[in-house]
Write a protein that holds these residues in place. Structure first.
Motif, PDB file in Angstrom:
ATOM      1  N   VAL A 295      11.015   9.592  16.009  1.00 39.02           N
ATOM      2  CA  VAL A 295      11.817   8.675  16.822  1.00 39.02           C
ATOM      3  C   VAL A 295      13.220   9.258  16.983  1.00 39.02           C
ATOM      4  CG1 VAL A 295      12.833   6.367  16.932  1.00 39.02           C
ATOM      5  CG2 VAL A 295      10.490   6.642  16.117  1.00 39.02           C
ATOM      6  N   ALA A 296      13.621   9.476  18.225  1.00 37.63           N
ATOM      7  CA  ALA A 296      14.927  10.086  18.501  1.00 37.63           C
ATOM      8  C   ALA A 296      16.081   9.166  18.114  1.00 37.63           C
ATOM      9  CB  ALA A 296      15.024  10.468  19.974  1.00 37.63           C
ATOM     10  N   ASP A 297      15.932   7.863  18.389  1.00 33.79           N
ATOM     11  CA  ASP A 297      17.009   6.913  18.104  1.00 33.79           C
ATOM     12  C   ASP A 297      16.456   5.699  17.374  1.00 33.79           C
ATOM     13  OD1 ASP A 297      19.260   5.325  18.024  1.00 33.79           O
ATOM     14  OD2 ASP A 297      19.591   5.317  20.193  1.00 33.79           O
ATOM     15  N   PRO A 298      16.279   5.808  16.056  1.00 33.84           N
ATOM     16  CA  PRO A 298      15.741   4.663  15.314  1.00 33.84           C
ATOM     17  C   PRO A 298      16.643   3.433  15.389  1.00 33.84           C
ATOM     18  CG  PRO A 298      16.412   6.419  13.815  1.00 33.84           C
ATOM     19  CD  PRO A 298      16.541   6.950  15.193  1.00 33.84           C
ATOM     20  N   GLY A 299      17.931   3.627  15.616  1.00 33.24           N
ATOM     21  CA  GLY A 299      18.841   2.488  15.763  1.00 33.24           C
ATOM     22  C   GLY A 299      18.511   1.659  16.989  1.00 33.24           C
ATOM     23  N   ALA A 300      18.173   2.311  18.077  1.00 31.17           N
ATOM     24  CA  ALA A 300      17.797   1.593  19.300  1.00 31.17           C
ATOM     25  C   ALA A 300      16.480   0.846  19.104  1.00 31.17           C
ATOM     26  CB  ALA A 300      17.692   2.565  20.473  1.00 31.17           C
ATOM     27  N   VAL A 301      15.547   1.479  18.412  1.00 31.71           N
ATOM     28  CA  VAL A 301      14.261   0.837  18.131  1.00 31.71           C
ATOM     29  C   VAL A 301      14.490  -0.404  17.266  1.00 31.71           C
ATOM     30  CG1 VAL A 301      12.035   1.118  16.959  1.00 31.71           C
ATOM     31  CG2 VAL A 301      12.945   2.971  18.380  1.00 31.71           C
ATOM     32  N   ARG A 302      15.341  -0.262  16.277  1.00 27.60           N
ATOM     33  CA  ARG A 302      15.644  -1.385  15.391  1.00 27.60           C
ATOM     34  C   ARG A 302      16.322  -2.516  16.157  1.00 27.60           C
ATOM     35  NH1 ARG A 302      18.836  -0.944   9.636  1.00 27.60           N
ATOM     36  NH2 ARG A 302      18.586  -3.133   9.031  1.00 27.60           N
ATOM     37  N   ARG A 303      17.310  -2.194  16.968  1.00 28.74           N
ATOM     38  CA  ARG A 303      18.039  -3.226  17.722  1.00 28.74           C
ATOM     39  C   ARG A 303      17.125  -3.968  18.693  1.00 28.74           C
ATOM     40  NH1 ARG A 303      21.658   0.927  17.504  1.00 28.74           N
ATOM     41  NH2 ARG A 303      21.204   1.623  19.632  1.00 28.74           N
ATOM     42  N   ALA A 304      16.115  -3.299  19.206  1.00 27.35           N
ATOM     43  CA  ALA A 304      15.165  -3.947  20.120  1.00 27.35           C
ATOM     44  C   ALA A 304      14.175  -4.842  19.371  1.00 27.35           C
ATOM     45  CB  ALA A 304      14.405  -2.886  20.917  1.00 27.35           C
ATOM     46  N   PHE A 305      14.104  -4.680  18.066  1.00 29.18           N
ATOM     47  CA  PHE A 305      13.122  -5.384  17.261  1.00 29.18           C
ATOM     48  C   PHE A 305      13.739  -6.451  16.363  1.00 29.18           C
ATOM     49  CE2 PHE A 305      10.898  -5.776  13.179  1.00 29.18           C
ATOM     50  CZ  PHE A 305       9.615  -6.087  13.574  1.00 29.18           C
ATOM     51  N   GLU A 306      14.661  -6.058  15.531  1.00 21.73           N
ATOM     52  CA  GLU A 306      15.108  -6.885  14.399  1.00 21.73           C
ATOM     53  C   GLU A 306      15.678  -8.254  14.765  1.00 21.73           C
ATOM     54  OE1 GLU A 306      17.627  -6.303  10.264  1.00 21.73           O
ATOM     55  OE2 GLU A 306      18.148  -5.069  11.998  1.00 21.73           O
ATOM     56  N   PRO A 307      16.657  -8.365  15.656  1.00 22.82           N
ATOM     57  CA  PRO A 307      17.257  -9.697  15.879  1.00 22.82           C
ATOM     58  C   PRO A 307      16.247 -10.733  16.368  1.00 22.82           C
ATOM     59  CG  PRO A 307      18.607  -7.981  16.890  1.00 22.82           C
ATOM     60  CD  PRO A 307      17.327  -7.333  16.449  1.00 22.82           C
TER      61      PRO A 307
ATOM     62  N   LEU B 197      16.298  -9.854   4.578  1.00 18.10           N
ATOM     63  CA  LEU B 197      17.654  -9.721   4.033  1.00 18.10           C
ATOM     64  C   LEU B 197      17.817  -8.375   3.334  1.00 18.10           C
ATOM     65  CD1 LEU B 197      18.160 -13.309   2.560  1.00 18.10           C
ATOM     66  CD2 LEU B 197      19.091 -12.377   4.690  1.00 18.10           C
ATOM     67  N   ALA B 198      16.798  -7.965   2.608  1.00 14.27           N
ATOM     68  CA  ALA B 198      16.848  -6.661   1.942  1.00 14.27           C
ATOM     69  C   ALA B 198      16.837  -5.535   2.967  1.00 14.27           C
ATOM     70  CB  ALA B 198      15.684  -6.514   0.968  1.00 14.27           C
ATOM     71  N   LEU B 199      15.984  -5.655   3.968  1.00 10.71           N
ATOM     72  CA  LEU B 199      15.894  -4.608   4.973  1.00 10.71           C
ATOM     73  C   LEU B 199      17.157  -4.525   5.834  1.00 10.71           C
ATOM     74  CD1 LEU B 199      12.174  -4.807   6.106  1.00 10.71           C
ATOM     75  CD2 LEU B 199      13.280  -3.058   4.698  1.00 10.71           C
ATOM     76  N   ALA B 200      17.904  -5.596   5.926  1.00 12.78           N
ATOM     77  CA  ALA B 200      19.156  -5.568   6.682  1.00 12.78           C
ATOM     78  C   ALA B 200      20.155  -4.593   6.062  1.00 12.78           C
ATOM     79  CB  ALA B 200      19.759  -6.971   6.755  1.00 12.78           C
ATOM     80  N   GLN B 201      19.931  -4.231   4.801  1.00 11.66           N
ATOM     81  CA  GLN B 201      20.861  -3.359   4.089  1.00 11.66           C
ATOM     82  C   GLN B 201      20.432  -1.898   4.059  1.00 11.66           C
ATOM     83  OE1 GLN B 201      21.199  -5.283   0.264  1.00 11.66           O
ATOM     84  NE2 GLN B 201      22.518  -6.875   1.074  1.00 11.66           N
ATOM     85  N   VAL B 202      19.336  -1.564   4.723  1.00  6.35           N
ATOM     86  CA  VAL B 202      18.889  -0.171   4.721  1.00  6.35           C
ATOM     87  C   VAL B 202      19.222   0.473   6.063  1.00  6.35           C
ATOM     88  CG1 VAL B 202      17.031  -0.697   3.070  1.00  6.35           C
ATOM     89  CG2 VAL B 202      16.525  -0.634   5.524  1.00  6.35           C
ATOM     90  N   ASP B 203      19.190   1.806   6.088  1.00  8.36           N
ATOM     91  CA  ASP B 203      19.495   2.498   7.338  1.00  8.36           C
ATOM     92  C   ASP B 203      18.355   2.294   8.343  1.00  8.36           C
ATOM     93  OD1 ASP B 203      17.520   4.759   7.280  1.00  8.36           O
ATOM     94  OD2 ASP B 203      18.665   5.387   5.532  1.00  8.36           O
ATOM     95  N   ASP B 204      18.635   2.647   9.578  1.00 13.10           N
ATOM     96  CA  ASP B 204      17.705   2.392  10.684  1.00 13.10           C
ATOM     97  C   ASP B 204      16.349   3.052  10.475  1.00 13.10           C
ATOM     98  OD1 ASP B 204      19.736   0.967  11.900  1.00 13.10           O
ATOM     99  OD2 ASP B 204      20.380   2.664  13.137  1.00 13.10           O
ATOM    100  N   ARG B 205      16.359   4.281  10.030  1.00 17.40           N
ATOM    101  CA  ARG B 205      15.107   5.011   9.839  1.00 17.40           C
ATOM    102  C   ARG B 205      14.259   4.330   8.759  1.00 17.40           C
ATOM    103  NH1 ARG B 205      13.738   9.323  12.273  1.00 17.40           N
ATOM    104  NH2 ARG B 205      15.852   9.857  12.902  1.00 17.40           N
ATOM    105  N   ALA B 206      14.870   3.927   7.664  1.00 18.59           N
ATOM    106  CA  ALA B 206      14.135   3.244   6.589  1.00 18.59           C
ATOM    107  C   ALA B 206      13.616   1.892   7.071  1.00 18.59           C
ATOM    108  CB  ALA B 206      15.025   3.071   5.359  1.00 18.59           C
TER     109      ALA B 206
END
Length: 154
Positions: A118-130, A29-38
């Motif tokens: 990492v060029a696109d940390p958002g893509a890495v996060r989306r592939a992992f987090e959910p 829940l805490a990590l859901a509030q940080v940016d992709d790189r963090a």
């Protein structure tokens, strides 16, 4: 001796269930509030640090203990306790989820490389987090139910 195995397994299982719960109820829940790189950086660090002898021993005690409890209940007990057997099945099931889903996702996250590269940390996060979060909720429920049944069996 069988009660000692059950007590040790129950304590180890409780510690593992508590860790899974902490991730479900607070960490993610805490990590859901940080940016992709963090997010990527923090989860990579957590995944590396959790691989330590203390956690390994507790996790192994819960797993091996659960298998041992089943063996003891079927071979040494005059009347196997259904709650204990069900607790073992649920505890082991939570670990199957860990090995089948969470660890492979952790490995893929680590394979993305250092977060600064990492060029696109958002893509890495989306592939992992959910998927990681969903499977962690599943293993939290399984391991907590297993713990409750172990306690009932004591």
């Amino acid at each position: 001796m069988s009660e000692v195995v059950l007590i040790v397994t129950t304590v180890a299982s409780g510690l593992v269930a508590g860790l899974f719960f902490a991730f479900s109820a607070a960490v993610m829940l805490a990590l859901a509030q940080v940016d992709d790189r963090a997010f990527v950086d923090t989860m990579q660090r957590v995944n590396r640090r959790i691989q330590n002898p203390v956690f390994g021993l507790v996790f192994l005690a819960a797993l091996v203990g659960s298998l041992g409890v089943v063996l003891i209940e079927f071979t040494a007990a005059d009347d196997p306790r259904p709650a204990v057997l069900a607790g073992a099945v649920l505890t082991v099931s939570s670990m199957v989820v860990t090995f089948a889903v969470n660890i492979p996702l952790n490995n893929r996250l680590d394979a993305a490389g250092p977060v600064d590269a990492v060029a696109d940390p958002g893509a890495v996060r989306r592939a992992f987090e959910p998927r990681w979060v969903r499977s962690n909720h599943v293993r939290t429920v399984l391991s907590t139910a297993g713990l409750a049944l172990y306690c009932a069996g004591l």
